[in-house]
Design a protein around this motif. Structure first.
Motif, PDB file in Angstrom:
ATOM      1  N   HIS A 195      82.901   4.681  -4.153  1.00 36.84           N
ATOM      2  CA  HIS A 195      84.064   5.457  -4.490  1.00 36.84           C
ATOM      3  C   HIS A 195      84.097   6.859  -3.501  1.00 36.84           C
ATOM      4  O   HIS A 195      85.164   6.974  -3.087  1.00 36.84           O
ATOM      5  CB  HIS A 195      84.406   5.934  -5.920  1.00 36.84           C
ATOM      6  CG  HIS A 195      85.553   6.287  -6.115  1.00 36.84           C
ATOM      7  ND1 HIS A 195      86.727   5.484  -5.947  1.00 36.84           N
ATOM      8  CD2 HIS A 195      86.190   7.687  -6.887  1.00 36.84           C
ATOM      9  CE1 HIS A 195      88.062   6.172  -6.211  1.00 36.84           C
ATOM     10  NE2 HIS A 195      87.587   7.482  -6.797  1.00 36.84           N
ATOM     11  N   ILE A 196      83.191   7.494  -3.486  1.00 33.06           N
ATOM     12  CA  ILE A 196      83.285   8.865  -2.687  1.00 33.06           C
ATOM     13  C   ILE A 196      82.940   8.570  -1.240  1.00 33.06           C
ATOM     14  O   ILE A 196      83.436   9.639  -0.470  1.00 33.06           O
ATOM     15  CB  ILE A 196      82.108   9.851  -3.191  1.00 33.06           C
ATOM     16  CG1 ILE A 196      82.108   9.989  -4.701  1.00 33.06           C
ATOM     17  CG2 ILE A 196      82.188  11.028  -2.468  1.00 33.06           C
ATOM     18  CD1 ILE A 196      83.477  10.592  -5.132  1.00 33.06           C
ATOM     19  N   HIS A 197      82.523   7.432  -0.860  1.00 33.75           N
ATOM     20  CA  HIS A 197      82.591   7.089   0.802  1.00 33.75           C
ATOM     21  C   HIS A 197      81.756   8.221   1.522  1.00 33.75           C
ATOM     22  O   HIS A 197      82.004   8.434   2.605  1.00 33.75           O
ATOM     23  CB  HIS A 197      83.780   7.143   1.391  1.00 33.75           C
ATOM     24  CG  HIS A 197      84.703   5.786   0.986  1.00 33.75           C
ATOM     25  ND1 HIS A 197      84.908   4.768   1.952  1.00 33.75           N
ATOM     26  CD2 HIS A 197      85.296   5.513  -0.212  1.00 33.75           C
ATOM     27  CE1 HIS A 197      85.579   3.923   1.369  1.00 33.75           C
ATOM     28  NE2 HIS A 197      85.888   4.261  -0.075  1.00 33.75           N
ATOM     29  N   ARG A 198      80.651   8.562   1.003  1.00 35.87           N
ATOM     30  CA  ARG A 198      79.450   9.363   1.232  1.00 35.87           C
ATOM     31  C   ARG A 198      78.211   8.781   0.880  1.00 35.87           C
ATOM     32  O   ARG A 198      78.171   8.530  -0.438  1.00 35.87           O
ATOM     33  CB  ARG A 198      79.755  10.847   1.171  1.00 35.87           C
ATOM     34  CG  ARG A 198      80.847  11.590   2.129  1.00 35.87           C
ATOM     35  CD  ARG A 198      80.696  12.903   2.094  1.00 35.87           C
ATOM     36  NE  ARG A 198      79.434  13.298   2.805  1.00 35.87           N
ATOM     37  CZ  ARG A 198      79.302  13.297   4.249  1.00 35.87           C
ATOM     38  NH1 ARG A 198      80.237  13.084   4.888  1.00 35.87           N
ATOM     39  NH2 ARG A 198      77.984  13.698   4.863  1.00 35.87           N
ATOM     40  N   PRO A 199      77.068   8.890   1.586  1.00 35.46           N
ATOM     41  CA  PRO A 199      75.899   8.556   0.775  1.00 35.46           C
ATOM     42  C   PRO A 199      75.277   9.809   0.197  1.00 35.46           C
ATOM     43  O   PRO A 199      75.156  10.885   0.848  1.00 35.46           O
ATOM     44  CB  PRO A 199      74.905   8.169   2.088  1.00 35.46           C
ATOM     45  CG  PRO A 199      75.520   8.902   3.309  1.00 35.46           C
ATOM     46  CD  PRO A 199      76.979   8.977   2.995  1.00 35.46           C
ATOM     47  N   ILE A 200      75.143   9.758  -1.286  1.00 34.40           N
ATOM     48  CA  ILE A 200      74.923  10.770  -1.925  1.00 34.40           C
ATOM     49  C   ILE A 200      73.649  10.553  -2.847  1.00 34.40           C
ATOM     50  O   ILE A 200      73.805   9.418  -3.757  1.00 34.40           O
ATOM     51  CB  ILE A 200      76.124  11.528  -2.584  1.00 34.40           C
ATOM     52  CG1 ILE A 200      77.111  11.941  -1.632  1.00 34.40           C
ATOM     53  CG2 ILE A 200      75.798  12.799  -3.638  1.00 34.40           C
ATOM     54  CD1 ILE A 200      78.444  12.222  -2.275  1.00 34.40           C
ATOM     55  N   GLN A 201      72.729  11.374  -3.230  1.00 30.25           N
ATOM     56  CA  GLN A 201      71.893  11.230  -4.170  1.00 30.25           C
ATOM     57  C   GLN A 201      71.737  12.491  -4.971  1.00 30.25           C
ATOM     58  O   GLN A 201      72.007  13.712  -4.460  1.00 30.25           O
ATOM     59  CB  GLN A 201      70.341  11.105  -3.507  1.00 30.25           C
ATOM     60  CG  GLN A 201      70.358   9.606  -2.740  1.00 30.25           C
ATOM     61  CD  GLN A 201      69.245   9.485  -2.013  1.00 30.25           C
ATOM     62  OE1 GLN A 201      68.707  10.206  -1.405  1.00 30.25           O
ATOM     63  NE2 GLN A 201      68.430   8.002  -2.161  1.00 30.25           N
ATOM     64  N   GLN A 218      84.129   6.723   6.260  1.00 31.01           N
ATOM     65  CA  GLN A 218      83.371   7.745   5.462  1.00 31.01           C
ATOM     66  C   GLN A 218      84.348   9.243   5.514  1.00 31.01           C
ATOM     67  O   GLN A 218      84.794   9.604   6.436  1.00 31.01           O
ATOM     68  CB  GLN A 218      82.072   7.902   6.278  1.00 31.01           C
ATOM     69  CG  GLN A 218      80.955   6.779   6.437  1.00 31.01           C
ATOM     70  CD  GLN A 218      79.523   7.021   6.443  1.00 31.01           C
ATOM     71  OE1 GLN A 218      79.075   7.286   5.595  1.00 31.01           O
ATOM     72  NE2 GLN A 218      79.107   6.887   7.560  1.00 31.01           N
ATOM     73  N   HIS A 219      84.204   9.713   4.369  1.00 34.44           N
ATOM     74  CA  HIS A 219      84.550  10.991   4.035  1.00 34.44           C
ATOM     75  C   HIS A 219      83.841  12.291   4.913  1.00 34.44           C
ATOM     76  O   HIS A 219      82.766  11.953   4.923  1.00 34.44           O
ATOM     77  CB  HIS A 219      84.941  11.450   2.625  1.00 34.44           C
ATOM     78  CG  HIS A 219      86.121  10.954   2.096  1.00 34.44           C
ATOM     79  ND1 HIS A 219      86.011  10.011   0.734  1.00 34.44           N
ATOM     80  CD2 HIS A 219      87.441  10.863   2.267  1.00 34.44           C
ATOM     81  CE1 HIS A 219      87.376   9.837   0.448  1.00 34.44           C
ATOM     82  NE2 HIS A 219      88.243  10.280   1.400  1.00 34.44           N
TER      83      HIS A 219
END
Length: 259
Positions: A195-201, A218-219
């Protein structure tokens, strides 16, 4: 065991619904799938956290099926806000063990790893929600096997990314109780979202959390508290690879794909 985490392909057969989606979204998706299909060692499963298609039409899902055709391992999907619940159910009927009722929740097994798939779609809306019946289902599953290593797959993240405008359209209804269920567990728990269109951990409520980037766009990253909704940015794309060894050590890699 190797699991690929992908998200937010937004493929479309005719015209995109989302202005930010790249016009060649289908070709970008094919490059990702071709990379996954040719990877050695072979993946044991693919976890796809929503927005499989952009408009939710039957033609979109037919295109998606063609894009996924090179894969010869299980593809575990959850709906995103651009998916159509009935269309996705029809596309994966007989492939995924959808539960009874209106929602596309289900449980799957990959060796000793349990996958609990949650349907956070609110049709016609951008934000996500879990109703009390879904949370009761999740509570029952977590209680039944309290020590089982578990991945919860969902489209809308229940945890903050720190990008205010995007967090406002993430999981809203049911988020507090969901967090209580996560915090109450003692077993290894991983939450995979999109949903956020960024790779996040992140680590949230004691669980490891991850958001897959989207090859469709990608945002940009903007962590200012009053920042407007970020637009798209040309950044290298990567999907995540989850590696679990015989000692239950979990290692996560980024696999870059030129789009």
């Amino acid at each position: 065991m190797l699991i690929a985490h992908i998200s937010d392909f937004h493929v479309f057969a005719d015209a995109p619904e989302t202005p930010l989606v790249r016009p060649d979204a289908a070709e970008a998706a094919r490059k990702v799938i071709d990379d996954i299909a040719s990877h050695q060692p072979r993946f044991d499963a693919i976890l796809f956290t929503g927005d499989l298609v952009d408009c939710g039409t039957a033609a979109d899902y037919a295109l998606l099926a063609d894009i996924l055709a090179p894969l010869d391992m299980p593809v575990l999907v959850v709906p995103g806000n651009h998916d159509n619940r009935a269309g996705l159910r029809a596309a994966f009927d007989g492939i995924l063990p959808f539960g009874e009722g209106p929602y596309l929740n289900y449980e799957a097994r990959l060796g000793d790893l349990r996958i609990l798939a949650l349907d956070t779609l609110v049709e016609g809306k951008v934000h996500g929600a879990l109703d009390p019946s879904q949370l009761d289902w999740l509570a029952e599953k977590l209680t039944a096997e309290p020590t089982a290593p578990t991945v919860i797959a969902m489209h809308h993240p229940p945890f903050p990314s720190g990008i205010p405008k995007l967090d406002a359209m993430a999981l809203t209804d049911g988020c507090d109780r969901f967090g209580e269920l996560v915090a109450a567990g003692n077993a290894p728990l991983y939450i995979f979202a999109g949903h956020i269109h960024r790779p996040i951990q992140a680590v949230w409520k004691g669980a490891f959390c991850q958001i897959g980037g989207g090859p469709s766009f990608q945002h940009a990253l903007d962590l200012r508290p009053q920042a407007p909704e970020p637009g798209s940015i040309a950044e290298p794309y990567a999907y995540f690879i989850l590696r679990i060894d015989a000692q239950a050590t979990v290692t996560i890699h980024k696999r870059y794909v030129s789009l």
